[in-house]
Design a protein around this motif. Structure first.
Motif, PDB file in Angstrom:
ATOM      1  N   LEU A  37       0.843  -1.185   0.000  1.00 16.36           N
ATOM      2  CA  LEU A  37       0.000   0.000   0.000  1.00 16.36           C
ATOM      3  C   LEU A  37       0.885   1.245   0.000  1.00 16.36           C
ATOM      4  CD1 LEU A  37      -2.816  -0.854   2.589  1.00 16.36           C
ATOM      5  CD2 LEU A  37      -2.601  -1.549   0.193  1.00 16.36           C
ATOM      6  N   PHE A  38       0.523   2.197  -0.845  1.00 15.78           N
ATOM      7  CA  PHE A  38       1.180   3.500  -0.867  1.00 15.78           C
ATOM      8  C   PHE A  38       0.115   4.521  -0.499  1.00 15.78           C
ATOM      9  CE2 PHE A  38       2.023   7.504  -3.026  1.00 15.78           C
ATOM     10  CZ  PHE A  38       3.306   7.785  -2.592  1.00 15.78           C
ATOM     11  N   VAL A  39       0.353   5.314   0.543  1.00  9.46           N
ATOM     12  CA  VAL A  39      -0.691   6.155   1.122  1.00  9.46           C
ATOM     13  C   VAL A  39      -0.232   7.614   1.123  1.00  9.46           C
ATOM     14  CG1 VAL A  39      -2.200   6.467   3.111  1.00  9.46           C
ATOM     15  CG2 VAL A  39      -1.312   4.191   2.577  1.00  9.46           C
ATOM     16  N   ALA A  40      -1.070   8.518   0.603  1.00  8.40           N
ATOM     17  CA  ALA A  40      -0.708   9.930   0.457  1.00  8.40           C
ATOM     18  C   ALA A  40      -1.747  10.827   1.136  1.00  8.40           C
ATOM     19  CB  ALA A  40      -0.581  10.301  -1.024  1.00  8.40           C
ATOM     20  N   HIS A  41      -1.272  11.848   1.814  1.00  6.67           N
ATOM     21  CA  HIS A  41      -2.081  12.721   2.667  1.00  6.67           C
ATOM     22  C   HIS A  41      -2.689  13.899   1.916  1.00  6.67           C
ATOM     23  CE1 HIS A  41       1.105  15.710   2.395  1.00  6.67           C
ATOM     24  NE2 HIS A  41       1.974  14.724   2.581  1.00  6.67           N
ATOM     25  N   SER A  68      -7.589  13.762  -1.020  1.00  9.74           N
ATOM     26  CA  SER A  68      -7.578  15.169  -1.393  1.00  9.74           C
ATOM     27  C   SER A  68      -6.407  15.471  -2.329  1.00  9.74           C
ATOM     28  CB  SER A  68      -7.540  16.014  -0.112  1.00  9.74           C
ATOM     29  OG  SER A  68      -7.770  17.370  -0.385  1.00  9.74           O
ATOM     30  N   TYR A  69      -5.485  16.331  -1.912  1.00 12.91           N
ATOM     31  CA  TYR A  69      -4.270  16.641  -2.676  1.00 12.91           C
ATOM     32  C   TYR A  69      -3.491  15.362  -2.996  1.00 12.91           C
ATOM     33  CZ  TYR A  69       0.784  17.967  -2.539  1.00 12.91           C
ATOM     34  OH  TYR A  69       2.132  18.091  -2.747  1.00 12.91           O
ATOM     35  N   GLY A  70      -3.395  14.456  -2.034  1.00 18.14           N
ATOM     36  CA  GLY A  70      -2.704  13.193  -2.262  1.00 18.14           C
ATOM     37  C   GLY A  70      -3.404  12.317  -3.275  1.00 18.14           C
ATOM     38  N   GLY A  71      -4.744  12.408  -3.350  1.00 19.44           N
ATOM     39  CA  GLY A  71      -5.480  11.651  -4.351  1.00 19.44           C
ATOM     40  C   GLY A  71      -5.249  12.180  -5.749  1.00 19.44           C
ATOM     41  N   CYS A  72      -5.221  13.507  -5.884  1.00 20.87           N
ATOM     42  CA  CYS A  72      -4.981  14.124  -7.187  1.00 20.87           C
ATOM     43  C   CYS A  72      -3.589  13.769  -7.703  1.00 20.87           C
ATOM     44  CB  CYS A  72      -5.144  15.632  -7.085  1.00 20.87           C
ATOM     45  SG  CYS A  72      -4.745  16.529  -8.599  1.00 20.87           S
ATOM     46  N   THR A  73      -2.577  13.935  -6.860  1.00 19.27           N
ATOM     47  CA  THR A  73      -1.200  13.723  -7.315  1.00 19.27           C
ATOM     48  C   THR A  73      -0.885  12.242  -7.508  1.00 19.27           C
ATOM     49  OG1 THR A  73      -0.484  13.990  -5.005  1.00 19.27           O
ATOM     50  CG2 THR A  73      -0.305  15.900  -6.449  1.00 19.27           C
ATOM     51  N   SER A  74      -1.512  11.365  -6.739  1.00 22.46           N
ATOM     52  CA  SER A  74      -1.341   9.927  -6.978  1.00 22.46           C
ATOM     53  C   SER A  74      -1.964   9.529  -8.315  1.00 22.46           C
ATOM     54  CB  SER A  74      -1.986   9.116  -5.844  1.00 22.46           C
ATOM     55  OG  SER A  74      -1.330   9.340  -4.621  1.00 22.46           O
TER      56      SER A  74
END
Length: 363
Positions: A46-50, A157-163
């Protein structure tokens, strides 16, 4: 799962004029003891972004609930931190700029997978500064991804867009994307109101940054209307990991301060073109990447447009859910409900990863 906080890697940022400031990304790594030592099958990575404004540890309540139900499927978790957030902000300090492009975070994510993450999950102790993998292996990763891993990216949020942008750039790296109310915004017309950005910028710039202690900060947060919808565990981890103890340079007295300055949070909010580009491009995301959207269920969240406007941008190999009692800050407000949905998605998408099934396959 065992946790190791603070794995770091860095890259020189080379611009047209030769940008020589070395910036670092910090990550937390959680791994299953015994992984890579003869255990049957290949578990998930899993790679998880904030979201913008929060440290990587804000995901810990969600991960704790997730591992309570799905630990047998997961070999390793890497929790990402953008260069101006949390521990990354402390490491980078004055080297940070007042200009930031969200594409930079997508590029940094891709660089992590292409040049730094080990080829396979394991329970080996890794160095604090991750070394580069051999050049030949990096070239193969750019062409074929990471055959030794099944990577599920989870971004809020921001992490979802950039991922999502990272997956659009190199789809071979990713098996699935779980997007938690990602900031994908339909571009405004000239006659439209400005939308969410101005309020977020002003809020970041006016954010309080200093307290006498973490105890004072926690007490005030519990009384704040902004934090009233948060899960108690999320408030505690935000205070513990989003703030740090230091010394007032003028008085020499001990103080507690935000790791991420409000100015840097505002700098991230200022950039609005990537969220619109990804909104337009997500329809072209490789159909082999499974999309799961986790969206707020409160009526009229009013921040990034109606959820139904985004979740069908790419209808193939896609599913979605609305969590009825959550607003945009799903990770902070309802970590258990979010973990339950992620767990259900993983069990349906990757039933062969279950420990009991892997053990039976060896018989």
């Amino acid at each position: 799962m065992k946790e190791v906080r603070g794995d770091v890697y860095g890259e020189e940022r080379e611009g047209k004029e030769g940008y020589k400031r070395v910036l670092w990304n910090c990550l937390n790594r959680y791994y299953k003891v015994g992984t890579g030592e003869g255990c049957g099958g290949k578990g998930l990575t899993l790679f998880v972004a904030h979201a913008n404004g929060f440290p990587k540890e804000i995901w810990e309540p969600t991960l704790r609930y997730l591992l309570a139900t799905s630990a047998d499927m997961i070999d390793e978790i890497w929790v990402w931190e953008s260069v101006q957030h949390g521990d990354s902000a402390l490491v980078n300090g004055a080297r940070l700029s007042c200009l930031f492009d969200w594409m930079d975070n997508a590029r940094d994510i891709l660089n992590f997978f292409t040049f730094f993450v080990p080829s396979k999950a394991s329970s080996s102790v890794l160095p604090l500064h991750l070394p580069r993998v051999p050049a030949a292996e990096s070239e193969q990763r750019q062409l074929h991804g990471l055959p030794g891993r099944t990577i599920v990216a989870i971004g809020h949020s921001y992490g979802g867009c950039t991922s999502t942008l990272a997956a659009l750039t190199n789809p071979k790296l990713f098996s699935s994307l779980i997007l938690v109310d990602p900031v994908l915004v339909k571009p405004l017309r000239p006659t439209d109101p400005k939308g969410h950005t101005d309020g977020f910028i002003l809020g970041a710039l006016s954010r309080r940054e200093v307290w006498s202690s973490k105890e004072e900060a926690l007490d005030l947060f519990k009384k704040s209307p902004f934090f009233s919808a948060w899960h108690p565990e999320a408030i505690k981890v935000y205070v513990e990991c989003g703030l740090y103890d230091t010394t007032d340079p003028q008085t020499g007295r001990p103080i507690t301060q935000l790791k991420m300055p409000g100015l840097q949070e505002a700098v991230v909010f200022v950039e609005i073109h990537t969220e619109s580009e990804v909104y337009h491009r997500v329809k072209d995301l490789d159909v082999n990447i499974t999309l799961r959207w986790v969206m707020p269920g409160v009526e009229d969240p009013g921040e990034f447009g109606p959820p139904q406007q985004r979740v069908w941008l790419r209808p193939t190999n896609t599913s979605n859910i609305r969590i009825s009692n959550a607003g945009h800050l799903i990770v902070q407000e309802v970590p258990q409900e979010l973990a339950n949905d992620i767990s259900g998605f993983l069990q349906i998408k990757y039933p062969f990863m279950r420990k009991d099934k892997r053990e039976r396959s060896k018989l």
